[in-house]
Write a protein that holds these residues in place. Structure first.
Motif, short mmCIF file in Angstrom:
data_model
loop_
_atom_site.label_atom_id
_atom_site.label_comp_id
_atom_site.label_asym_id
_atom_site.label_seq_id
_atom_site.Cartn_x
_atom_site.Cartn_y
_atom_site.Cartn_z
N LEU A 444 33.18 42.82 21.87
CA LEU A 444 32.38 43.79 21.09
C LEU A 444 32.93 44.32 20.20
CD1 LEU A 444 29.28 44.35 20.79
CD2 LEU A 444 29.53 46.15 22.40
N ASP A 445 34.12 44.92 20.49
CA ASP A 445 34.68 45.82 19.28
C ASP A 445 35.12 45.09 18.20
OD1 ASP A 445 34.06 47.99 20.87
OD2 ASP A 445 36.04 48.25 21.78
N ASP A 446 35.40 43.64 18.37
CA ASP A 446 36.05 42.80 17.34
C ASP A 446 34.85 42.31 16.43
OD1 ASP A 446 38.53 43.49 18.59
OD2 ASP A 446 38.51 41.63 19.79
N LEU A 447 33.65 42.44 16.82
CA LEU A 447 32.47 41.85 15.99
C LEU A 447 32.28 42.99 15.04
CD1 LEU A 447 30.00 40.71 18.86
CD2 LEU A 447 31.33 39.23 17.31
N GLU A 448 32.17 42.04 13.61
CA GLU A 448 31.86 42.96 12.36
C GLU A 448 30.53 43.02 12.48
OE1 GLU A 448 33.90 41.16 9.43
OE2 GLU A 448 35.85 41.39 10.04
N MET A 449 29.93 44.11 13.07
CA MET A 449 28.38 44.08 12.92
C MET A 449 28.03 45.77 12.82
SD MET A 449 27.03 43.39 16.84
CE MET A 449 27.03 41.69 16.77
N PRO A 450 26.95 46.20 12.13
CA PRO A 450 26.66 47.42 12.20
C PRO A 450 26.66 48.22 13.75
CG PRO A 450 25.29 46.35 10.82
CD PRO A 450 26.05 45.29 11.50
N GLU A 451 26.95 49.34 13.63
CA GLU A 451 26.67 50.18 15.17
C GLU A 451 25.34 49.89 15.67
OE1 GLU A 451 29.09 51.43 17.10
OE2 GLU A 451 30.48 50.64 15.83
N GLU A 452 24.33 50.02 14.99
CA GLU A 452 23.19 49.84 15.56
C GLU A 452 22.89 48.70 16.09
OE1 GLU A 452 18.42 49.53 14.03
OE2 GLU A 452 20.13 50.22 12.46
N LYS A 453 23.29 47.59 15.66
CA LYS A 453 23.31 46.30 16.47
C LYS A 453 24.20 46.19 17.57
CE LYS A 453 22.02 43.33 12.35
NZ LYS A 453 22.22 41.94 11.45
N LYS A 454 25.37 46.70 17.28
CA LYS A 454 26.23 46.66 18.57
C LYS A 454 25.66 47.50 19.80
CE LYS A 454 30.95 46.59 16.63
NZ LYS A 454 32.16 46.99 16.46
N ALA A 455 24.58 48.48 19.53
CA ALA A 455 24.09 49.38 20.55
C ALA A 455 23.17 48.40 21.09
CB ALA A 455 23.45 50.66 19.89
N GLN A 456 22.35 47.40 20.34
CA GLN A 456 21.52 46.53 21.05
C GLN A 456 22.32 45.58 21.83
OE1 GLN A 456 19.38 44.97 17.74
NE2 GLN A 456 17.98 46.68 17.65
N VAL A 457 23.15 45.08 21.43
CA VAL A 457 24.19 44.12 22.13
C VAL A 457 24.83 44.92 23.35
CG1 VAL A 457 26.23 42.82 22.13
CG2 VAL A 457 24.77 42.71 20.01
N ARG A 458 25.13 45.98 23.22
CA ARG A 458 25.62 46.52 24.33
C ARG A 458 24.41 46.90 25.72
NH1 ARG A 458 27.54 50.55 21.85
NH2 ARG A 458 29.81 49.78 21.71
N ARG A 459 23.39 47.28 24.99
CA ARG A 459 22.27 47.36 25.98
C ARG A 459 21.95 46.10 26.94
NH1 ARG A 459 16.52 46.43 25.61
NH2 ARG A 459 15.31 47.50 27.15
N PHE A 460 21.98 44.82 26.10
CA PHE A 460 21.96 43.66 26.84
C PHE A 460 22.73 42.96 27.58
CE2 PHE A 460 18.66 43.39 23.05
CZ PHE A 460 17.53 43.98 23.91
N LEU A 461 24.15 42.98 26.91
CA LEU A 461 25.14 42.11 27.26
C LEU A 461 26.38 42.98 27.92
CD1 LEU A 461 25.23 39.76 24.27
CD2 LEU A 461 24.19 39.37 26.49
#
Length: 617
Positions: A444-461
């Motif tokens: 996840l930390d290596d994905l170049e995406m906004p923090e808002e999207k990372k928060a969504q990914v973190r919630r699901f995955l």
């Protein structure tokens, strides 16, 4: 000549007498079948609507048999007056039967004034039955071999709720009252101290004996004394479905026949929860309460909107009044361990009712567990529904026990069927970045995406176990995918299923980060649904199947197999054994059934065994 004629007549008379004597005697017997003999011996007011032999004896003793038929009210008063001085117990039993029978006849009377008298006579029947069972009127005490004891219990139980049906249209009035009966006065005061719920939270009560149950294999009823009721709770924002609890009322009478006649007798109308094991103490006796655990559940499911949720929700019809969430099948009680049921695809929580009904019949489980259920849109991506479940569990715990004092909430059991089993596992694992890597090939930390999207990914995955979940039970769960989740099936589902807008918004933006392999498999413009999630080719499913349960969590597998072949090569029509099997489980149980095996008696018995094991640990 006249003497000859007379002699002929005398001979003829004697011949007729002899013939009649040969046909029948004034007193005798007639041979009947055993069933007919038993039926005649058991005839009473409750079964046949006629007086029993015991009551007929009393009527005959006081020459009231014909009088009761002509004027039952006056006959009851006359017999009541005799009972004030004649302490024989059988008079009281006869009064209970006669009052009940007269009340039923009054209900059919043409005049409304007569019909309105029926509850008073029913209450009299309950009172007489109480005195017969409890009051020590003479040296002759009741015993378990006396058929009148069992009949008196039934008379008391049925007559009590019918005697309290004084509200409009025959509804129950369970508030304080002064009942002026034809033979005396009884002051009734409610006692709700034994009820674990607030009385004002109930909208009304219904007698369970007004209804017969359909659709469930057994009716859980414990014989005892008291009138079982359906306690219907008010609908609130937190409980959008009608909620019903099993309640039993018991009328404890302070006084005797003399005080009743004088108008100084009083009674306490006591309320009890049928989820508790209640043994009363009455005049040195300890009778159990009569309870009915099944009818309240069947009553609310008769017209519940929950039946529409399964397929309708899967097809994308959003139910504004029925949001995804965690609901309680009974009001929360501290000290009882939650068992959370999670339904499968196309399904709804009502499909657990056969299991729930049977588990509640066990007195140990009824005392130690409370049953919750998770309701969700089964077409949504599995990781989305699982995130909702985890958050719902945490929110419910915070709501019910903000101080963290209820140790029972720290020992939850989650039981999932089919897709629900996958959601159950996602409450009890730590995935780190495994699921993110399965989709994107990166951490996840290596994905170049906004923090808002990372928060969504973190919630699901990026899943962390719910600490309070200590045991999970997987029933017919496709850990490695379903044999029905073929590509053509998934394409068809996409055409007919409309995902809720909220899910579209949160999942569509992830597609650009999928690895090339995943994009090829799903299509760059496709939004995955739960059927995609149960494909054997789904990388998330593969990663989840390889993820062990968190430390401190015990797992059990119940696997359905059709036919009698070797389980290892079998399936249930939807899930193969090779998909449902997980290494590291505390137990694996094979049930010979199809995929919807959560209603099978052997499945239910295995869940019961697991819950008892959970208590032991």
């Amino acid at each position: 000549m006249q003497r000859i004629i007379c002699s002929s007549r005398l001979c003829l008379f004697l011949l007729v007498v002899l013939l009649l004597a040969g046909c029948a005697t004034p007193i005798g017997v007639r041979e009947v079948a055993p069933r007919e003999s038993y039926r005649q011996s058991m005839t009473d007011v409750m079964t046949d609507g006629v007086t029993s032999n015991a009551t007929n004896i009393v009527l005959h003793r006081f020459n009231l048999t014909a009088e009761y038929k002509k004027n039952p009210a006056e006959s009851i008063k006359a017999l009541h007056t005799r009972a004030l001085h004649d302490k024989r117990r059988d008079i009281i039993y006869a009064l209970a039967e006669l009052s009940y029978l007269h009340a039923e006849h009054l209900l059919e009377a043409p005049e409304q004034a007569d019909r309105q008298l029926a509850p008073d006579y029913f209450l009299m029947a309950a009172t007489y039955a109480y005195f017969f069972l409890i009051d020590d009127r003479s040296n002759t005490t009741t015993n378990v071999f006396d058929l009148r004891v069992h009949s008196a219990i039934d008379l008391y139980n049925f007559a009590l709720w019918r005697g309290m049906a004084t509200g409009s249209a025959g509804t129950l009035d369970l508030d304080a009252s002064l009942r002026k009966l034809p033979v005396g006065t009884l002051t009734i005061a409610p006692d709700r101290t034994h009820l674990p719920w607030e009385f004002q939270d109930f909208s009304r009560f219904e007698p369970t004996d007004k209804y017969v149950v359909r659709g469930l294999s057994i009716r859980n009823r414990v014989n005892g004394i008291g009138s079982p009721l359906i306690g219907l709770k008010k609908i609130t924002e937190e409980t959008p479905f009608v909620e019903a609890v099993p309640v039993t009322i018991f009328l404890r009478i302070d006084g005797d026949l003399k005080r009743l006649t004088e108008g100084t007798a009083s009674a306490s109308l006591e309320f009890y929860s049928a989820y508790d094991i209640n043994t009363l103490e009455v005049n040195g006796r300890h009778p159990p309460l009569e309870t009915d655990l099944t009818t309240p559940t069947a009553y609310i499911l008769e017209s519940s909107k929950i039946w529409d949720f399964g397929l309708g929700a899967f097809l994308g019809r959003e139910f504004a009044a029925v949001p995804n969430g965690l609901f309680l099948s009974q009001p929360y009680q501290a000290g009882r361990i939650p068992v959370v049921f999670v339904h499968g695809t196309f399904s709804n929580p009502a499909r657990w009712m056969e299991m729930l009904n049977t588990l509640r019949a066990d007195p140990i489980l009824r005392q130690k567990f409370q049953y919750w259920y998770f309701l969700y849109n089964s077409s949504a991506p599995i990781v989305v529904s699982a995130a909702d479940l985890r958050e719902a569990l945490r929110d419910k715990i915070d709501q019910l026990d903000p101080a963290g004092q209820d140790q029972a909430l720290q020992n939850m059991v989650v039981v999932g069927h089919s897709q629900g089993g996958l959601l159950a596992k996602l409450t009890a694992v730590s995935t780190d970045d495994r699921l993110v890597q399965a989709l994107t090939g990166k951490n996840l930390d290596d994905l170049e995406m906004p923090e808002e999207k990372k928060a969504q990914v973190r919630r699901f995955l990026v899943v962390e176990p719910v600490p309070e979940v200590k045991r999970v039970v997987f029933i017919a769960t496709p850990h490695r995918g379903s044999i029905l989740s073929k590509q053509w099936v998934r394409n068809l589902i996409r055409r007919i299923v409309t995902l809720p807008a909220t899910i579209v918004k949160t999942t569509l933006n992830f597609n650009e980060y999928y690895s090339d392999e995943i994009k090829t498999a799903l299509g760059s413009d496709q939004i995955p649904n739960s059927i995609d999630g149960m494909s054997p080719d789904n990388p998330i499913l593969k990663a989840l199947a390889a993820t062990p349960l968190a430390t401190g969590v015990t797992g059990h597998s119940i696997i359905a197999i059709k036919g009698n072949g070797a389980p290892e090569s079998g399936d249930d029509g939807v899930v193969a054994y090779s998909s449902a099997h997980l290494d590291g489980m505390a137990s694996e149980f094979i049930v010979r059934a199809g995929h919807s095996c959560q209603t099978h008696p052997f499945t239910i018995e295995e869940v019961r065994r697991i819950l008892l094991e959970h208590l032991g640990e």
